[in-house]
Design a protein around this motif. Structure first.
Motif, short mmCIF file in Angstrom:
data_model
loop_
_atom_site.label_atom_id
_atom_site.label_comp_id
_atom_site.label_asym_id
_atom_site.label_seq_id
_atom_site.Cartn_x
_atom_site.Cartn_y
_atom_site.Cartn_z
N UNK A 36 0.78 -1.22 0.00
CA UNK A 36 0.00 0.00 0.00
C UNK A 36 0.83 1.29 0.00
N UNK A 37 2.14 1.19 0.07
CA UNK A 37 2.97 2.38 0.23
C UNK A 37 3.95 2.50 -0.93
N UNK A 38 4.08 3.71 -1.44
CA UNK A 38 5.11 4.02 -2.42
C UNK A 38 6.06 5.04 -1.81
N UNK A 39 7.37 4.79 -1.94
CA UNK A 39 8.38 5.68 -1.38
C UNK A 39 9.18 6.32 -2.50
N UNK A 40 9.80 7.47 -2.18
CA UNK A 40 10.76 8.08 -3.08
C UNK A 40 12.16 7.69 -2.61
N UNK A 41 12.87 6.95 -3.42
CA UNK A 41 14.20 6.47 -3.04
C UNK A 41 15.25 7.49 -3.49
N UNK A 42 15.96 8.06 -2.51
CA UNK A 42 16.97 9.07 -2.78
C UNK A 42 18.38 8.50 -2.79
N UNK A 43 18.63 7.48 -1.98
CA UNK A 43 19.89 6.75 -1.96
C UNK A 43 19.58 5.27 -1.85
N UNK A 44 20.38 4.40 -2.51
CA UNK A 44 21.51 4.75 -3.38
C UNK A 44 21.04 5.10 -4.79
N UNK A 45 21.85 5.91 -5.48
CA UNK A 45 21.65 6.22 -6.88
C UNK A 45 22.98 6.06 -7.61
N UNK A 46 22.89 6.04 -8.93
CA UNK A 46 24.11 5.89 -9.73
C UNK A 46 25.09 7.03 -9.45
N UNK A 47 24.57 8.25 -9.27
CA UNK A 47 25.45 9.41 -9.09
C UNK A 47 26.03 9.49 -7.68
N UNK A 48 25.37 8.92 -6.71
CA UNK A 48 25.81 9.03 -5.31
C UNK A 48 25.22 7.87 -4.53
N UNK A 49 26.07 7.08 -3.90
CA UNK A 49 25.59 5.89 -3.21
C UNK A 49 25.52 6.06 -1.70
N UNK A 50 26.33 6.94 -1.14
CA UNK A 50 26.32 7.15 0.30
C UNK A 50 26.49 8.62 0.63
N UNK A 51 26.02 8.99 1.83
CA UNK A 51 26.36 10.26 2.47
C UNK A 51 26.86 9.88 3.86
N UNK A 52 28.17 9.96 4.10
CA UNK A 52 28.72 9.34 5.28
C UNK A 52 28.43 7.85 5.22
N UNK A 53 27.94 7.29 6.34
CA UNK A 53 27.53 5.88 6.33
C UNK A 53 26.05 5.71 6.01
N UNK A 54 25.32 6.83 5.75
CA UNK A 54 23.93 6.72 5.31
C UNK A 54 23.92 6.11 3.91
N UNK A 55 23.40 4.89 3.79
CA UNK A 55 23.49 4.18 2.50
C UNK A 55 22.14 3.97 1.84
N UNK A 56 21.06 4.43 2.49
CA UNK A 56 19.72 4.17 1.96
C UNK A 56 18.80 5.23 2.53
N UNK A 57 18.08 5.95 1.67
CA UNK A 57 17.16 7.00 2.10
C UNK A 57 15.85 6.84 1.35
N UNK A 58 14.77 6.53 2.07
CA UNK A 58 13.42 6.47 1.51
C UNK A 58 12.57 7.54 2.18
N UNK A 59 11.89 8.37 1.37
CA UNK A 59 10.97 9.39 1.87
C UNK A 59 9.57 9.01 1.40
N UNK A 60 8.62 8.91 2.32
CA UNK A 60 7.26 8.53 1.96
C UNK A 60 6.26 9.57 2.46
N UNK A 61 5.24 9.80 1.64
CA UNK A 61 4.17 10.73 1.98
C UNK A 61 4.53 12.18 1.66
N UNK A 62 3.64 13.10 2.12
CA UNK A 62 2.43 12.81 2.90
C UNK A 62 1.35 12.10 2.07
N UNK A 63 0.84 10.99 2.64
CA UNK A 63 -0.18 10.18 1.98
C UNK A 63 -1.45 10.17 2.81
#
Length: 323
Positions: A36-63
Motif C-alpha cells: 500500500x505504500x510508495x516511497x521516493x528512493x533518494x539513496x543509493x543512486x548511480x550518481x551518489x551511493x552514500x552520504x557518510x555511512x547513510x546508505x539508503x534513504x526512503x521518503x514517503x508521503x504525505x499520503x
C-alpha cells in the motif's frame, strides 16, 4: 533519473567557502514498499551511493491513509546495517525477532541494529492517523559492528532547540553542543530542520563530514539551488556552515557523516562486503535460520528474490566497483 545535474562551485554566493566536492541534485524515484505504500528512493543512486555511512534513504508521503491500511511490510531480514525510522505524521508499529513490539509516532525515533542478522515487520495499526509521512534510513555498519549482536532502541524524546529561525530536532550524532541518545558506530549526523521565519538560516557544520539535505515539505534554497519536495541535495565536504533559505513551515532533513570508505555490496535487505556473504544470508533466510521469528506477527515472511545471474560486486561510496 535523467534530471540529475552537477552544480559547479562558482554558483556559490560571495563570501561562502566552496565545498571540496561539487553539489549534486538527486531527485529520486518511486519504489513500491509493501502492498500500500510508495516511497521516493533518494539513496543509493548511480550518481551518489552514500552520504557518510547513510546508505539508503526512503521518503514517503504525505499520503492520505484515512481509508487505507497505511504501511504494511511483512517480516523480512536485515544484515550489516541499522534502520533509522522518523515520522512527521502517522503511526507505525515495529515488531522484531528480538521480541520488541514498539509503536513509533511523530517526534520519536526507532533505531534497529541488525548486526549479523535480525528480522522485523512494519505496519500501521488498525486504527491510525489519517496521514502518513516520514523517512526510513539505513546506516552501513563498519567492521566489526556488522558482525555483532542485533539490538533495538526506541527514543521517545530527542534534543530540540531553536537556532535562529530554525527549530532543530537532533536524531543522530551531535551538533551545536547537543548530542542524540541514539547509538551509532561511525561519526554521523541526522537532524530535522523546521523553518519558523523568513530570514536566511545557518547551522554549524564539520568540514570533515559530507552532507545531504532532503526537502520533506515546503521549499528551500541552498547556494542558489532550489530544492523541491522529495529531492536530496548532496553538499559534499569542506563546509563550516549550512546557509539556506526556506519558506516558513518547511521541514528539511540534514544528513551527514565522515566519508565511509569500506566497500559495500547491497542487495535486497542485506548489506555485506562480498557476493558470498549475500548468498549465505539469502540461503539462511530462506531456510529459516539465523534471523529468528518476528514477535506477534502471524504473516508469512517475505521470500527473498532470486539472485542475479551475474556476480554481485562491491562498490565504493561514489558508485565505483571495487575488486
Amino acid at each position: 533519473m535523467d534530471r540529475t545535474e552537477s552544480l559547479p562551485a562558482q554558483m556559490l554566493p560571495p563570501g561562502t567557502a566552496p565545498a571540496e566536492q561539487p553539489s549534486v541534485l538527486l531527485p529520486g524515484h518511486d519504489v513500491p514498499l509493501g502492498r500500500y505504500t510508495t516511497v521516493r528512493r533518494l539513496l543509493p543512486q548511480r550518481q551518489r551511493r552514500l552520504v557518510g555511512a547513510w546508505c539508503f534513504v526512503d521518503h514517503f508521503g504525505p499520503d492520505d491513509v484515512n481509508e487505507r491500511p497505511g504501511m504494511e511490510v511483512p517480516p523480512h531480514p536485515h544484515t550489516g546495517l541499522q534502520t533509522v525510522t522518523w515520522l512527521v505524521d502517522g503511526e507505525i508499529v515495529h515488531r522484531d525477532s528480538l521480541g520488541n513490539v514498539q509503536p513509533i509516532r511523530p517526534g520519536q525515533l526507532n533505531v534497529m541494529t541488525s548486526g549479523h542478522g535480525i528480522a522485523h515487520s512494519e505496519r500501521s495499526p488498525a486504527v491510525h492517523p489519517p496521514v502518513m509521512h516520514g523517512v526510513q534510513l539505513w546506516v552501513a555498519l563498519p567492521d566489526p559492528a556488522r558482525a555483532g549482536a542485533a539490538d533495538f532502541a526506541h527514543h521517545a524524546t530527542l534534543p530540540r532547540w531553536r537556532e535562529g529561525d530554525l527549530d532543530v530536532t537532533l536524531l543522530v550524532g551531535e551538533v551545536g553542543g547537543e548530542r542524540s541518545p541514539a547509538v551509532v558506530h561511525t561519526p554521523l549526523l541526522g537532524a530535522q530542520l523546521e523553518v519558523r521565519g523568513p530570514a536566511p538560516a545557518t547551522l554549524p557544520l564539520r568540514r570533515d563530514f559530507e552532507y545531504g539535505l532532503l526537502a520533506m515539505s515546503g521549499e528551500a534554497e541552498v547556494d542558489g539551488v532550489s530544492l523541491a519536495v522529495g529531492a536530496l541535495l548532496y553538499l559534499g565536504t569542506g563546509r563550516d556552515t549550512l546557509n539556506l533559505r526556506a519558506a516558513p513551515g518547511s521541514k528539511l532533513l540534514l544528513l551527514g557523516g565522515t566519508p565511509f570508505e569500506e566497500p559495500l555490496v547491497m542487495w535486497w535487505n542485506f548489506v555485506g562486503r562480498s557476493h558470498e556473504e549475500i548468498v549465505a544470508a539469502r540461503e539462511e533466510w530462506m531456510a529459516g535460520r539465523r534471523f529468528g521469528t518476528v514477535a506477534d506477527d502471524p504473516a508469512p515472511p517475505l521470500p527473498a528474490p532470486a539472485l542475479p545471474t551475474t556476480r554481485l560486486k562491491a562498490r565504493d561510496r561514489s558508485g565505483g566497483f571495487r575488486d
